[in-house]
Design an enzyme around this catalytic site. Structure first.
Site, PDB file in Angstrom:
ATOM      1  N   GLU A 336     -48.008  13.037 -25.078  1.00  0.00           N
ATOM      2  CA  GLU A 336     -46.632  13.508 -24.910  1.00  0.00           C
ATOM      3  C   GLU A 336     -45.857  12.599 -23.956  1.00  0.00           C
ATOM      4  O   GLU A 336     -44.675  12.312 -24.190  1.00  0.00           O
ATOM      5  CB  GLU A 336     -46.615  14.959 -24.420  1.00  0.00           C
ATOM      6  CG  GLU A 336     -47.378  15.945 -25.295  1.00  0.00           C
ATOM      7  CD  GLU A 336     -47.022  15.875 -26.771  1.00  0.00           C
ATOM      8  OE1 GLU A 336     -45.901  15.432 -27.115  1.00  0.00           O
ATOM      9  OE2 GLU A 336     -47.867  16.253 -27.603  1.00  0.00           O
ATOM     10  N   HIS A 339     -44.698   9.642 -25.839  1.00  0.00           N
ATOM     11  CA  HIS A 339     -43.417   9.877 -26.516  1.00  0.00           C
ATOM     12  C   HIS A 339     -42.256   9.657 -25.553  1.00  0.00           C
ATOM     13  O   HIS A 339     -41.261   9.004 -25.897  1.00  0.00           O
ATOM     14  CB  HIS A 339     -43.363  11.298 -27.070  1.00  0.00           C
ATOM     15  CG  HIS A 339     -44.122  11.497 -28.340  1.00  0.00           C
ATOM     16  ND1 HIS A 339     -44.051  10.615 -29.403  1.00  0.00           N
ATOM     17  CD2 HIS A 339     -44.968  12.494 -28.745  1.00  0.00           C
ATOM     18  CE1 HIS A 339     -44.808  11.053 -30.398  1.00  0.00           C
ATOM     19  NE2 HIS A 339     -45.386  12.185 -30.018  1.00  0.00           N
ATOM     20  N   HIS A 345     -45.649   8.186 -33.373  1.00  0.00           N
ATOM     21  CA  HIS A 345     -46.994   8.447 -33.877  1.00  0.00           C
ATOM     22  C   HIS A 345     -47.550   7.211 -34.581  1.00  0.00           C
ATOM     23  O   HIS A 345     -46.829   6.501 -35.287  1.00  0.00           O
ATOM     24  CB  HIS A 345     -46.990   9.637 -34.834  1.00  0.00           C
ATOM     25  CG  HIS A 345     -46.852  10.953 -34.144  1.00  0.00           C
ATOM     26  ND1 HIS A 345     -46.297  12.059 -34.733  1.00  0.00           N
ATOM     27  CD2 HIS A 345     -47.196  11.347 -32.882  1.00  0.00           C
ATOM     28  CE1 HIS A 345     -46.304  13.072 -33.885  1.00  0.00           C
ATOM     29  NE2 HIS A 345     -46.845  12.657 -32.750  1.00  0.00           N
ATOM     30  N   ASN A 393     -39.374   1.717  -9.596  1.00  0.00           N
ATOM     31  CA  ASN A 393     -39.543   1.820  -8.145  1.00  0.00           C
ATOM     32  C   ASN A 393     -40.899   2.418  -7.813  1.00  0.00           C
ATOM     33  O   ASN A 393     -41.390   3.311  -8.498  1.00  0.00           O
ATOM     34  CB  ASN A 393     -38.440   2.686  -7.534  1.00  0.00           C
ATOM     35  CG  ASN A 393     -38.561   4.146  -7.948  1.00  0.00           C
ATOM     36  OD1 ASN A 393     -38.397   4.480  -9.114  1.00  0.00           O
ATOM     37  ND2 ASN A 393     -38.862   5.020  -7.001  1.00  0.00           N
ATOM     38  N   VAL A 405     -58.242  -5.968  -5.288  1.00  0.00           N
ATOM     39  CA  VAL A 405     -59.543  -6.614  -5.436  1.00  0.00           C
ATOM     40  C   VAL A 405     -59.522  -7.328  -6.777  1.00  0.00           C
ATOM     41  O   VAL A 405     -59.622  -6.697  -7.830  1.00  0.00           O
ATOM     42  CB  VAL A 405     -60.702  -5.601  -5.379  1.00  0.00           C
ATOM     43  CG1 VAL A 405     -62.035  -6.318  -5.575  1.00  0.00           C
ATOM     44  CG2 VAL A 405     -60.693  -4.835  -4.060  1.00  0.00           C
ATOM     45  N   GLU A 412     -53.479  -4.075  -9.362  1.00  0.00           N
ATOM     46  CA  GLU A 412     -53.115  -3.576  -8.044  1.00  0.00           C
ATOM     47  C   GLU A 412     -51.968  -4.397  -7.475  1.00  0.00           C
ATOM     48  O   GLU A 412     -51.621  -5.458  -7.998  1.00  0.00           O
ATOM     49  CB  GLU A 412     -54.346  -3.616  -7.124  1.00  0.00           C
ATOM     50  CG  GLU A 412     -55.457  -2.692  -7.615  1.00  0.00           C
ATOM     51  CD  GLU A 412     -56.824  -3.018  -7.036  1.00  0.00           C
ATOM     52  OE1 GLU A 412     -57.495  -2.089  -6.587  1.00  0.00           O
ATOM     53  OE2 GLU A 412     -57.206  -4.196  -7.030  1.00  0.00           O
ATOM     54  N   GLU A 415     -51.069  -8.352  -7.638  1.00  0.00           N
ATOM     55  CA  GLU A 415     -51.657  -8.960  -8.828  1.00  0.00           C
ATOM     56  C   GLU A 415     -50.667  -8.909  -9.989  1.00  0.00           C
ATOM     57  O   GLU A 415     -49.932  -7.936 -10.145  1.00  0.00           O
ATOM     58  CB  GLU A 415     -52.945  -8.241  -9.235  1.00  0.00           C
ATOM     59  CG  GLU A 415     -54.049  -8.294  -8.204  1.00  0.00           C
ATOM     60  CD  GLU A 415     -55.278  -7.500  -8.633  1.00  0.00           C
ATOM     61  OE1 GLU A 415     -56.359  -7.768  -8.089  1.00  0.00           O
ATOM     62  OE2 GLU A 415     -55.145  -6.618  -9.513  1.00  0.00           O
TER      63      GLU A 415
END
Length: 484
Positions: A336, A339, A345, A393, A405, A412, A415
């Protein structure tokens, strides 16, 4: 710098396997019993938190030793996370519980490049992991011996019923929603949006009064269920570079605040109106999902508005609590939310590596935690063409994101990509040694993107239909232009 704590758990299997047992996930026909034995190696002078940042579990599955690596999901909650429930006389009770030292982890099996996992370590080990293409579940056994756990394949859980479970969405043309404005109002250019890798969805989940009564008024049980669901959502959306931060959990413990009916579309409309007129005025967030104990009419288990993320009224979905297995509820909620993010779909031409993908209209007996290639393209178009400013944001508090890492396959802060170790990396755009995109990368996905570069001008990207002409790439963009 945060010290990483290494914990080794040796799980010794008993000399027997169970044939049938009733567990939290339902009736399980075949399972293994294992015992966690925890051995902790701490660096000198380090304080020991209740739940470590990183852990390893060693155990045997089907007689073969495996190592499960776990890393705490530090992006699970926003810094200003709150919870709201209601007293018997209708008073609103809002708290800000401490959630920094929580017990929810993501994981992977060592030497299995395709493995993933989502585990809670709150009271024993509970969750799922994928090993050699198969999904396994683990949970504590409710025996006098509190250390006993059951490990079993998902396929060995007896299915609750044979009736299909489907999404209620039938409208797949996002342009039909008048309130949604175009991205021309955004402060970021399309190219800035494309190459800003992180997206952050600040999520509110509301549990209705039927959920409250279904779980016998046990607020803690509802909390744990929803925490586990959101942890799994993060596992699913991370491949789209999306982090899901739970900013608020609301439980309608006294009564429903909208008219929750078995007509899914009516309930969705009421929930969207309540979100805009009530919830948004007291809690800033990007998206809200209603988890309900009602049984929707027919085969419907969820419904949402399409391409509606960031819209005050339409950025909502509703999900029926249709299974004891939290993974299945998470798949439905991810569907959901997909969507809301512009995904339609899947058709027969969509694939996610041989599985029934998340955006399949019917929930499969063997559901996947992956979005299809079609979903990636549709999501990319949504980011480029719709007003998706709110998810660009970062949620409050940079400390909710763990230190990067490189090589752990988790994107993260700092990266641009993370495709695992160099020997396992399958992303041609990503330098596995630095977790940065190569300097020559022009694009990552799109109908006019191939091997991280724009396809040559004039390349056919969409064949002609009826009296139309072929659509051809411009050589300057990853998108397939229209002839209009």
């Amino acid at each position: 710098m945060i010290q990483v704590l290494l914990v080794t758990i040796c799980l010794a299997a008993l000399p027997y396997q169970g044939s049938s047992i009733i567990l939290e996930s339902g009736n399980v026909n075949d399972y293994e019993v294992v015992y966690p034995r925890k051995v902790t190696a701490l660096p000198k002078g380090a304080g020991q938190p209740k739940y470590e940042d990183a852990m390893q579990y060693e155990f045997k599955v089907n007689g073969e030793p495996v190592v499960l690596h776990l890393e705490k999901n530090k992006g699970l909650f926003s810094k200003d996370y709150s919870e709201t429930h209601y007293s018997s006389d209708g008073r609103k009770i809002t708290t800000n519980p401490p959630v920094e030292d929580h017990c929810y982890y993501h994981g992977r099996i060592e030497n299995d490049a395709d493995s993933t996992g989502s585990i809670s370590a709150c009271n024993g080990l509970k969750g799922h992991f994928k090993l050699q293409g198969e999904m396994y579940l683990i949970e504590p056994l409710k025996l006098s011996d509190s250390e006993a756990h059951a490990i079993y394949k998902y396929e060995n859980v007896e299915k609750e019923d044979e009736a299909p479970k489907m999404c209620g969405v039938t409208e797949t043309n996002w342009e039909s929603y008048e309130p949604i404005k175009k991205a021309s109002q955004s402060n970021l250019t399309p190219e800035q949006q494309r190459f800003n890798p992180f997206k952050y969805v600040e999520l509110v989940i509301v549990a209705d009064h039927r959920m409250f009564t279904k779980y016998n008024g046990d607020l803690e049980k509802i909390r744990i269920k929803i925490y586990e669901i959101v942890n799994i959502l993060n596992e699913m959306f991370r491949y789209l570079y999306i982090r899901i931060a739970l900013v608020d959990l609301e439980i309608w413990s006294n009564r429903d605040l909208i008219n929750v009916t078995s007509v899914a579309g009516d309930t969705l409309d009421s929930f969207g109106n309540w979100r805009e007129t009530d919830l948004l005025k007291r809690k800033s967030h990007d998206n809200a999902q209603l988890l309900t104990g009602i049984d929707f009419n027919g085969t419907t288990i969820g419904i949402a508005y399409i391409a509606s993320m960031c819209n005050p009224y339409l950025s909502v979905g509703i999900v029926q609590d249709h299974s004891e297995i939290n993974f299945l509820i998470a798949v439905t909620m991810a569907h959901e939310m997909g969507h809301n993010l512009g995904m339609r779909h899947d058709t027969d031409y969509c694939t996610c590596g041989g599985y029934s993908c998340i955006m399949c209209a019917v929930l499969s007996d063997q559901p996947s935690k992956f979005f299809s290639n079609c979903s990636y393209i549709q999501y990319g178009k949504f980011i480029m063409n719709q007003n998706s400013q709110c998810i660009l944001n970062e949620p409050l508090g940079t400390d909710i994101v763990s230190p990067p890492v490189c090589g752990n396959e988790i994107l993260e802060v700092g990266e641009e990509c993370d495709c695992g170790c160099p020997t396992n990396c399958q992303d041609p755009c990503c330098n596995a040694a630095t977790c940065k995109q190569y300097s020559w990368v022009q694009c990552e996905s799109g109908e006019c993107c191939e091997q991280c570069r724009f396809r040559a001008a004039g390349t056919v990207c969409r064949r002609a239909t009826d009296n139309d002409m072929d659509n051809r790439c411009t050589g300057q963009s990853a998108d397939c232009p229209s002839n209009g």
